[in-house]
Structure formats: C-alpha cells, structure tokens
Motif scaffolding. Structure first.
Motif, PDB file in Angstrom:
ATOM      1  N   LYS B   2       0.758  -0.442   0.049  1.00 29.37           N
ATOM      2  CA  LYS B   2      -0.461  -0.038   0.262  1.00 29.37           C
ATOM      3  C   LYS B   2       1.310   1.159  -0.373  1.00 29.37           C
ATOM      4  O   LYS B   2       1.636   1.434   0.512  1.00 29.37           O
ATOM      5  CB  LYS B   2      -0.777   0.343   1.308  1.00 29.37           C
ATOM      6  CG  LYS B   2      -1.948  -0.919   1.746  1.00 29.37           C
ATOM      7  CD  LYS B   2      -2.868  -0.930   2.432  1.00 29.37           C
ATOM      8  CE  LYS B   2      -3.566  -1.732   2.564  1.00 29.37           C
ATOM      9  NZ  LYS B   2      -4.350  -2.481   3.791  1.00 29.37           N
ATOM     10  N   GLY B   4       1.472   6.025  -0.220  1.00 24.42           N
ATOM     11  CA  GLY B   4       0.776   7.090   0.488  1.00 24.42           C
ATOM     12  C   GLY B   4      -0.334   7.491   0.437  1.00 24.42           C
ATOM     13  O   GLY B   4      -1.623   7.819   0.781  1.00 24.42           O
ATOM     14  N   HIS B   6      -2.134   5.577  -1.822  1.00 23.27           N
ATOM     15  CA  HIS B   6      -3.387   5.040  -0.848  1.00 23.27           C
ATOM     16  C   HIS B   6      -4.462   5.151  -0.078  1.00 23.27           C
ATOM     17  O   HIS B   6      -5.585   5.058   0.487  1.00 23.27           O
ATOM     18  CB  HIS B   6      -2.549   3.591  -0.819  1.00 23.27           C
ATOM     19  CG  HIS B   6      -3.957   2.086  -0.910  1.00 23.27           C
ATOM     20  ND1 HIS B   6      -4.814   1.369  -0.620  1.00 23.27           N
ATOM     21  CD2 HIS B   6      -4.846   2.005   0.828  1.00 23.27           C
ATOM     22  CE1 HIS B   6      -5.252   0.542  -0.275  1.00 23.27           C
ATOM     23  NE2 HIS B   6      -5.912   0.931   1.388  1.00 23.27           N
ATOM     24  N   PHE B   7      -3.646   5.293   1.419  1.00 25.87           N
ATOM     25  CA  PHE B   7      -3.953   6.041   2.667  1.00 25.87           C
ATOM     26  C   PHE B   7      -4.232   7.026   2.284  1.00 25.87           C
ATOM     27  O   PHE B   7      -5.211   7.268   3.317  1.00 25.87           O
ATOM     28  CB  PHE B   7      -2.447   6.059   3.672  1.00 25.87           C
ATOM     29  CG  PHE B   7      -2.210   4.281   3.957  1.00 25.87           C
ATOM     30  CD1 PHE B   7      -2.974   4.308   5.154  1.00 25.87           C
ATOM     31  CD2 PHE B   7      -1.480   3.206   3.424  1.00 25.87           C
ATOM     32  CE1 PHE B   7      -2.571   2.399   5.755  1.00 25.87           C
ATOM     33  CE2 PHE B   7      -1.619   2.365   3.514  1.00 25.87           C
ATOM     34  CZ  PHE B   7      -2.041   2.031   5.156  1.00 25.87           C
ATOM     35  N   LEU B   8      -3.867   8.162   1.459  1.00 25.18           N
ATOM     36  CA  LEU B   8      -4.412   9.055   1.555  1.00 25.18           C
ATOM     37  C   LEU B   8      -5.833   9.391   1.383  1.00 25.18           C
ATOM     38  O   LEU B   8      -6.863   9.956   1.749  1.00 25.18           O
ATOM     39  CB  LEU B   8      -3.839  10.748   0.411  1.00 25.18           C
ATOM     40  CG  LEU B   8      -3.594  11.819  -0.123  1.00 25.18           C
ATOM     41  CD1 LEU B   8      -2.961  12.232   1.644  1.00 25.18           C
ATOM     42  CD2 LEU B   8      -2.499  12.265  -0.979  1.00 25.18           C
ATOM     43  N   ALA B  11      -8.200   7.716   4.051  1.00 27.18           N
ATOM     44  CA  ALA B  11      -8.145   8.909   4.488  1.00 27.18           C
ATOM     45  C   ALA B  11      -9.576   9.175   4.470  1.00 27.18           C
ATOM     46  O   ALA B  11     -10.276   9.535   5.096  1.00 27.18           O
ATOM     47  CB  ALA B  11      -7.594   9.644   5.600  1.00 27.18           C
ATOM     48  N   GLY B 315      13.638   9.334  -6.689  1.00 27.09           N
ATOM     49  CA  GLY B 315      13.718   8.791  -5.219  1.00 27.09           C
ATOM     50  C   GLY B 315      12.220   7.745  -5.482  1.00 27.09           C
ATOM     51  O   GLY B 315      12.586   7.650  -6.913  1.00 27.09           O
ATOM     52  N   LEU B 316      11.278   7.435  -5.037  1.00 29.00           N
ATOM     53  CA  LEU B 316      10.204   5.922  -5.611  1.00 29.00           C
ATOM     54  C   LEU B 316       9.561   6.767  -6.676  1.00 29.00           C
ATOM     55  O   LEU B 316       9.564   6.356  -8.173  1.00 29.00           O
ATOM     56  CB  LEU B 316       9.339   5.820  -4.283  1.00 29.00           C
ATOM     57  CG  LEU B 316       8.578   4.444  -4.348  1.00 29.00           C
ATOM     58  CD1 LEU B 316      10.147   3.580  -4.544  1.00 29.00           C
ATOM     59  CD2 LEU B 316       8.156   4.066  -3.146  1.00 29.00           C
ATOM     60  N   GLU B 322       7.191  13.089  -7.047  1.00 25.32           N
ATOM     61  CA  GLU B 322       7.149  13.559  -5.021  1.00 25.32           C
ATOM     62  C   GLU B 322       6.705  14.797  -4.490  1.00 25.32           C
ATOM     63  O   GLU B 322       5.945  14.731  -4.267  1.00 25.32           O
ATOM     64  CB  GLU B 322       8.569  13.116  -5.653  1.00 25.32           C
ATOM     65  CG  GLU B 322       9.202  12.606  -3.760  1.00 25.32           C
ATOM     66  CD  GLU B 322      10.615  12.144  -3.933  1.00 25.32           C
ATOM     67  OE1 GLU B 322      11.156  12.559  -3.104  1.00 25.32           O
ATOM     68  OE2 GLU B 322      10.575  11.061  -4.526  1.00 25.32           O
ATOM     69  N   VAL B 325       3.223  14.990  -4.732  1.00 25.97           N
ATOM     70  CA  VAL B 325       2.192  14.242  -3.427  1.00 25.97           C
ATOM     71  C   VAL B 325       2.621  14.941  -2.001  1.00 25.97           C
ATOM     72  O   VAL B 325       2.267  15.175  -1.292  1.00 25.97           O
ATOM     73  CB  VAL B 325       2.457  12.950  -3.721  1.00 25.97           C
ATOM     74  CG1 VAL B 325       2.510  12.098  -2.226  1.00 25.97           C
ATOM     75  CG2 VAL B 325       2.563  12.087  -5.394  1.00 25.97           C
ATOM     76  N   LEU B 326       3.838  14.928  -1.860  1.00 22.61           N
ATOM     77  CA  LEU B 326       4.123  15.716   0.096  1.00 22.61           C
ATOM     78  C   LEU B 326       3.467  16.909  -0.147  1.00 22.61           C
ATOM     79  O   LEU B 326       2.307  17.110   1.269  1.00 22.61           O
ATOM     80  CB  LEU B 326       5.535  16.826  -0.422  1.00 22.61           C
ATOM     81  CG  LEU B 326       5.734  16.786   1.104  1.00 22.61           C
ATOM     82  CD1 LEU B 326       5.501  16.008   2.004  1.00 22.61           C
ATOM     83  CD2 LEU B 326       7.549  18.114   0.699  1.00 22.61           C
ATOM     84  N   VAL B 329      -0.144  15.945   0.513  1.00 22.18           N
ATOM     85  CA  VAL B 329      -0.119  15.193   2.159  1.00 22.18           C
ATOM     86  C   VAL B 329      -0.125  16.635   3.095  1.00 22.18           C
ATOM     87  O   VAL B 329      -0.670  16.043   4.169  1.00 22.18           O
ATOM     88  CB  VAL B 329       1.525  14.060   2.328  1.00 22.18           C
ATOM     89  CG1 VAL B 329       1.772  13.828   3.680  1.00 22.18           C
ATOM     90  CG2 VAL B 329       0.926  12.876   1.402  1.00 22.18           C
ATOM     91  N   SER B 333      -2.438  16.709   5.782  1.00 19.38           N
ATOM     92  CA  SER B 333      -2.911  16.785   6.895  1.00 19.38           C
ATOM     93  C   SER B 333      -3.339  18.080   7.705  1.00 19.38           C
ATOM     94  O   SER B 333      -3.066  18.257   9.153  1.00 19.38           O
ATOM     95  CB  SER B 333      -1.124  16.511   7.363  1.00 19.38           C
ATOM     96  OG  SER B 333      -0.507  16.380   9.105  1.00 19.38           O
ATOM     97  N   LEU B 334      -2.726  19.154   7.675  1.00 22.30           N
ATOM     98  CA  LEU B 334      -3.089  20.182   8.308  1.00 22.30           C
ATOM     99  C   LEU B 334      -4.352  20.297   7.858  1.00 22.30           C
ATOM    100  O   LEU B 334      -5.018  21.572   9.399  1.00 22.30           O
ATOM    101  CB  LEU B 334      -2.631  21.654   7.156  1.00 22.30           C
ATOM    102  CG  LEU B 334      -0.774  21.849   7.142  1.00 22.30           C
ATOM    103  CD1 LEU B 334      -1.227  22.384   5.983  1.00 22.30           C
ATOM    104  CD2 LEU B 334      -0.591  21.567   8.809  1.00 22.30           C
TER     105      LEU B 334
END
Lengths: 407, 407
Positions: B2, B4, B6-8, B11, B315-316, B322, B325-326, B329, B333-334
């Motif tokens: 899975k 990031g 996916h979890f985004l 959520a 990176g990946l 990247e 996506v950051l 994320v 998060s904020l």
C-alpha cells in the motif's frame, strides 16, 4: 423490532470489534517501535560518519542500513494488514493521514542515504531528515493512543508513546552532544538547548512512569546500568558546564558509546511495553467476550423463565424479568460511564502534546515557519522564559485571537 | 504494497463513511426530537389531569397518548435502521447503551399510562417518570453529538442538543409552575428552585446561540411571540416573588397555556435545527466525495505524467511527482489537524455536562442516592452557594479522592 436487550448486546459487540482493531493497531505499533529504534541508530551512525568525513562507522553504517530496511519491511507488512476499507477506528482519517505522511517520508530515505554515502550533505541536515521521519512515525502511535476508547488499552499506549518519545529525545541528545564534542564547542545557547533535551526526556519518562504497569516499571529499573548512567551524567556535566565553551573532541567517542548503551537498554523496556499492550488487548477481548456470553445467557434464561411461569405483568415483560433487565441495563450504563471517565483522565496526558501541536500550527500559519522552525521558536521562548514548552504553547494560543488572519 | 496515496484516499473514505453514519444518526435525532416534544405535552397534560382529579384534559390526554405512540413508532423504526452490526460510530458502545436504557424505559410507558388513567399515582410521580424518559432520550442525542468527529456536524448537533435541553427545562418549569399555581403555594425553597429552572434554560440557550447558524438564529427570533413572553414573564414574577407564599390557583390555567404556546413555538426552531443538521451532513458528504474524486484524479494524472515523460528521479517517484504528492499529503495533514482543533473547541461545551454526570455518579455511588436525588443534591448545593451547578460538580469531583471507597 429491535429490543433493549438487542442494543445491550450490540453495545458489547461494538466494544469487542474496537478491541480487536486495537489489537491489530498494537502489532503495527510494535513494528513501528522496532523501526524507530533502527532509524535512531542509523541517524547516530550517519552523523558520526558525516562528521568524520567518512572515516568512522563506514561499515557499521552499511550494516545499520540493512537492519533498517528489514524493519521498514515489517512496518509496511503491518500497514498492508490494516483494514483501510471497513475500519472501526474512531479516527481512521487522522491515523491514515499520518500513515500517508510517513510513507511519503520513507520514499525519501533512499536519496537521503545516497547523499550520506557520497558525503554530500552536512551532518546536521541528515540528522534533521531522520528526526522528521521518526517524528512522523511517533505521530502514528500518538493517533493510535488518542483513538483507543478502552481505558486500560489507552493507559498501555500512553505509557508506550511517552517512553518512545522520551527515548527519541535521548537519541536527539546523543546526536546533539556528539556534534558538540566533535566540534569541540559548547556555548551558552548550546548548553541551554542541551539542558532542554534532558528536561524533555524527564517529562516523558515521568508520564510513562505514571501509566506503566508495575511489571514494566520493574523491567525499566532493571534496565538501568548505574555505570553507564554515571558516565552519561559525567559527560553531560562536562558538556553543559564548559565555562570557556571548549570541549575535548576526544570525548565524542565515549559520549556516543555511553549514550548508545543507555538507549539500547531502553529498547528492552520498549519490548516489554509492546508485549504488555498485546497482553492488555488480549485480556480485554477475552473478558468482553466472556461478559457478552454471560449477558446473552442471562437474557435468554430470563426470557425463558418469563415464558414458562411468570404471570403476565403489566409491562412488556413480566415484572420480574423487567427488574432483571433494568439491572443489566443500569450496570452496563454505569460501567460505560466509569470507563468513559477513566478514559478522559488518561487522555489528559495526551492533551499537552495537542496544545503544543496547535501552537506550532499557529506559528507555521502566522509567521510562515516550517514545522521544525515553529517548534524551535516555541522551545526558544520556553528557554528564554524558563517555562515548560506546554506553558508557552498555552500562552501562544491565548494570544491567537489577537493575531491577524486567525479566528 | 500500500502506498502513501492509498492511505491518503483511505483517510478521505473514512471521513465519508463516518459522515454517512452521522446522516443516519441525524434522522434518528430528528425522530427523537419529535417524540420528546410529544412526551413533554403528555407530561404536562397528565400533570393537569391528575392534579384536577381527572376533571381537566381527559380528552386531550387520550389524543396526546395517540400522538405519542405514533412518534414512538417513528423512533423505533429509526432504531431498527441503525446498523448495530458494522457500526463506524466512534462510540457505538455508549450510544447503544443509551438506546438500551431508553427502550427499557419505553417498556414502562404502558403501565404508567394505565396508572395515570386510573388516577392511581400523584402528579409529581407521573411527571418524574416522563422526565426520566426524556432525559434518557436526550442522553442519546448527547452521545451522538459527542461521537461526531466532523466539526461542522458537531456544531449543528451541539446547537440542537442544547436547544432541546433548554426546551426540556422550559417543560419542567411549566410542570413546576402549574403545580405551584394549582396548589396555591410557593415558598422560598420553591421560588429558588423555580429561579434555577429559568437559569438552566438560559444557560442552554446561550450555548445554542453560540453554535447555531445565522439562519436558525433568525428562525429562533421569529418564533418568539412578545405577547406570550410578556405573559410568561409576568406569571414568573408573580410565582417567584409571592411574599406570603400564596398564589392564586386561578392563574394555573393561564400559566399552563402561555408556557405551552412558548414551548410549541420552540418546536418550529427544533425542526429548523434538524433540517440544518441534515443539510450540513449532506453538504459535507457531497464535499468530501468531490474532494476524494479530485484527489484520486490528481494522483492518477501525476502518476501517468511520471510514467510518460518525467526522467526517473532518485526517489520512488520522479522528483516532480514527489513534490506534488508531498503537497497533497501536507495539505490533508494540516486540514485534519485544523478540523481536530476546531472539534476540540466545539466539544468543550459538552464537557460541562460530562463533569455534572460524573459528579452525579460519584454522589450516587458514595451516598447511595438515586440519579434524581443526586442531581437534586447538586442543585441544592448550587442554590445554597449561589454558584452554577457545573462549579459545584467540579468541587465535588475535586473532593473525590478524600471520599472513602473512591479512587
């Protein structure tokens, strides 16, 4: 039509489903703990490697990278096992959000390591990158603790989180001291920051001690090697009191070693804490299942009795059955109330961190600071005013209404 | 494995699942509101019926019982629709526990009505039985408000709960005043209790005003009939200031009528509040779904771009992907952090009630009091010390450690 007994049993089943989810989260928390420990070691080793221009710890670094990669795979396997589709978690959104941050951070590990290997970045920058990743992983554990609604499980998670956070401050102190000794410099500002790292550890371990079980506290006491602690304290005194701001670079090695012995010993306590968490989850699940069984059997036998002989009362059931069901309902209600009260009390210890996070967010938004810099600003205020960070955070938040652009 | 992303997305899906569950709970809350209103009327009518030895309101009582039974069926239908098997509710156990209490209480309605019809119990006892049932129903709504983790929905639920609780205090005042006028007596103790019922209403309506939307507040202002309010205030003054403790029993009728006009007008505001709750749920679900769609599309297009042309980064993903996506994320998060902070602030208003409940539980356990008597004891302390009940509750809890048999 669903009866009161139906909801009585459903309430119990909800508890069980949540406890089972907590048990799965507990496995993830354990894997994260092992990964954090590996990252902390890699951070320390990389710092020495970079600080010595690649002369020290070259071999240890490669070994530690391999260990770290193994631990990362375990965390990823646990994340894959998380049921993101039908989660019962109270705050799935926040937990998964934190996981997304971590997974994004992990994608940056490979380029970070390549730059470390090429001696292509300052030690402080490498340390900061590892520290951010560890902070993200700790935030996952914090959300897990904040989400749990069983007081005993929350207690075990709060003890574990604070122990891990304290250990992380110890790791930061190791890196900070290693740099100070290696450069041979420790001015007044550095000494103050050093003292603050020590205080932060003590605050976390105090909360840990408040919530850990007697048996874990026993394991904690047994893990302390007096000889190591004496060395650490001696080097702390030297580092924090150097009048002329000069340190003997020769001590860097000893500092790093003694700190590592201390931190590695903490790892065994962390293991006891995760075992304890698993045990608590298992006990609570077994207990809740047994209670559900008893309650169901009792209700069935009451209804059978009522059908068999009791004269039809004025209520929906006979008066005898009605009284017995009322007792069950009231007992459950009081039990849930007591659990909820206990939970509120345990969670109080989590609120300090939330206050600090909120103040940090305010500074980030208002002063356009990065997360690191916002935290440093809070810490600097705390140091200047000789107050705890949380007190400064409360003060910052109480001024929030006066800042432009905030509610 | 899975990712990031996916979890985004997970959520976000968690948020949607919870909002959908809240929308279902909102329907239940609406049905409970209508049922409470019907029970409040039946309580008032039954009180007058019993107080007049069955001479007044005999016909109205039968009509109101029928209305009540209809509203009860609606609540039961909503309860049947609740998914007790795979609930996403944050505190399913507590919510279902409260429902079990209510369903048990409902089983006692039929015998209660039979005794009222037979003039077989004092008016005060009948009133107390209805009041207990209403309190149980309000507790279900309180748990729903406490369980919601979307700040906007919580805001709407807190406004609704406090309006309903204020209206219930108004209903209790109607019953209390009707008894006082009917018996022709209002001594100092009764006058103090009366004043306390008025203050309790005001406290609830103040919280309602803090959290209700502008449009609901507008509906609230429009619902106030100045002529009715003037009459209520005049009769309150007479009831609360009678120097010789004597009241004119003739005023009982006017008091009951004017209070009923006032309370019935509140019902329209309550309707606006439940409509508002449904609208907020629908808006938030639509918004969360749109955001999920956008986020998914954005991630897919980023990944497609990366595959198509972007040079393989270190990176990946490629460096461009990247960064994007950051950003996603970090934004999420904020946003979750801000929601969580806002939620904490809205929930503060729920904590006062929890403190009172906890103090009540302590008195029940320690002094072996019933729930009613424990509340009365707190209220008496508050009246004697001229403080708010919540202040007395905090004081009681702070002495808890000194009491034998408590932790």
């Amino acid at each position: 039509m669903k009866s009161g007994s139906h909801f009585l049993l459903a309430a119990r089943q909800c508890e069980i489903a949540e406890l089972e989810e907590l048990a799965r989260t507990g496995e993830l928390v354990g894997a994260i703990g092992r990964f954090i420990h590996a990252l902390q070691r890699e951070r320390g080793i990389s710092g020495v490697f970079l600080g010595s221009q690649g002369r020290r710890f070259a071999q240890q670094r490669l070994q530690q990278v391999a260990a770290c990669e193994g631990a990362e795979q375990d965390v990823r396997a646990q994340l894959d096992r998380l049921d993101t589709a039908t989660s019962h978690a109270r705050n799935g959104a926040r937990l998964f959000g934190r996981v997304a941050v971590v997974l994004h951070g992990l994608a940056g590990l490979r380029p970070l390591r390549e730059r470390v290997a090429a001696l292509d970045l300052p030690a402080s920058e490498a340390t900061a990158a590892f520290t951010r990743l560890v902070a993200g992983l700790l935030a996952v554990i914090f959300e897990a603790a904040d989400a749990a609604s069983d007081p005993q499980v929350t207690r075990a998670l709060v003890a574990l989180f604070n122990f891990m956070q304290g250990k992380e401050f110890a790791g930061q102190e190791r890196a900070f001291g290693a740099r100070a000794f290696a450069t041979g410099e420790s001015d007044a500002a550095a000494q103050q920051e050093w003292a603050h790292l020590i205080e932060s550890q003590q605050a976390c371990f105090a909360i840990f001690a408040e919530f850990a079980s007697a048996e874990v506290l026993q394991a904690d006491r047994a893990s302390h090697d007096p000889a190591v602690l004496a060395q650490v304290e001696r080097l702390r005194r030297i580092g924090c009191t150097a009048r002329d701001g000069r340190l003997d670079p020769e001590l860097s090695h000893a500092w790093y070693e003694q700190c590592t012995l201390r931190i590695d010993a903490m790892r065994s306590v962390e293991d006891r804490l995760t075992t304890r968490l698993r045990e608590v989850c298992e006990q609570r699940i077994a207990q809740a299942r047994a209670e559900l069984r008893d309650q169901r059997a009792l209700l069935e036998s009451l209804i059978a009795q009522a059908k068999a002989g009791e004269p039809a009362g004025s209520g929906l059931y006979g008066p005898h059955l009605e009284r017995s069901v009322l007792e069950l309902v009231q007992q459950q209600s009081l039990r849930l109330q007591a659990m909820s009260d206990e939970l509120d009390q345990v969670r109080t210890s989590l609120n300090e961190r939330k206050v600090i996070e909120r103040a940090k967010g305010l500074l980030m938004a208002h002063r356009n600071l990065s997360e690191d810099d916002a935290y440093k600003a809070l810490r600097q205020m705390a140091m200047n005013q000789n107050r705890r960070i949380v007190e400064v955070a409360v003060a910052v938040l109480s001024f929030a209404d006066m800042l432009p652009g905030t509610r």
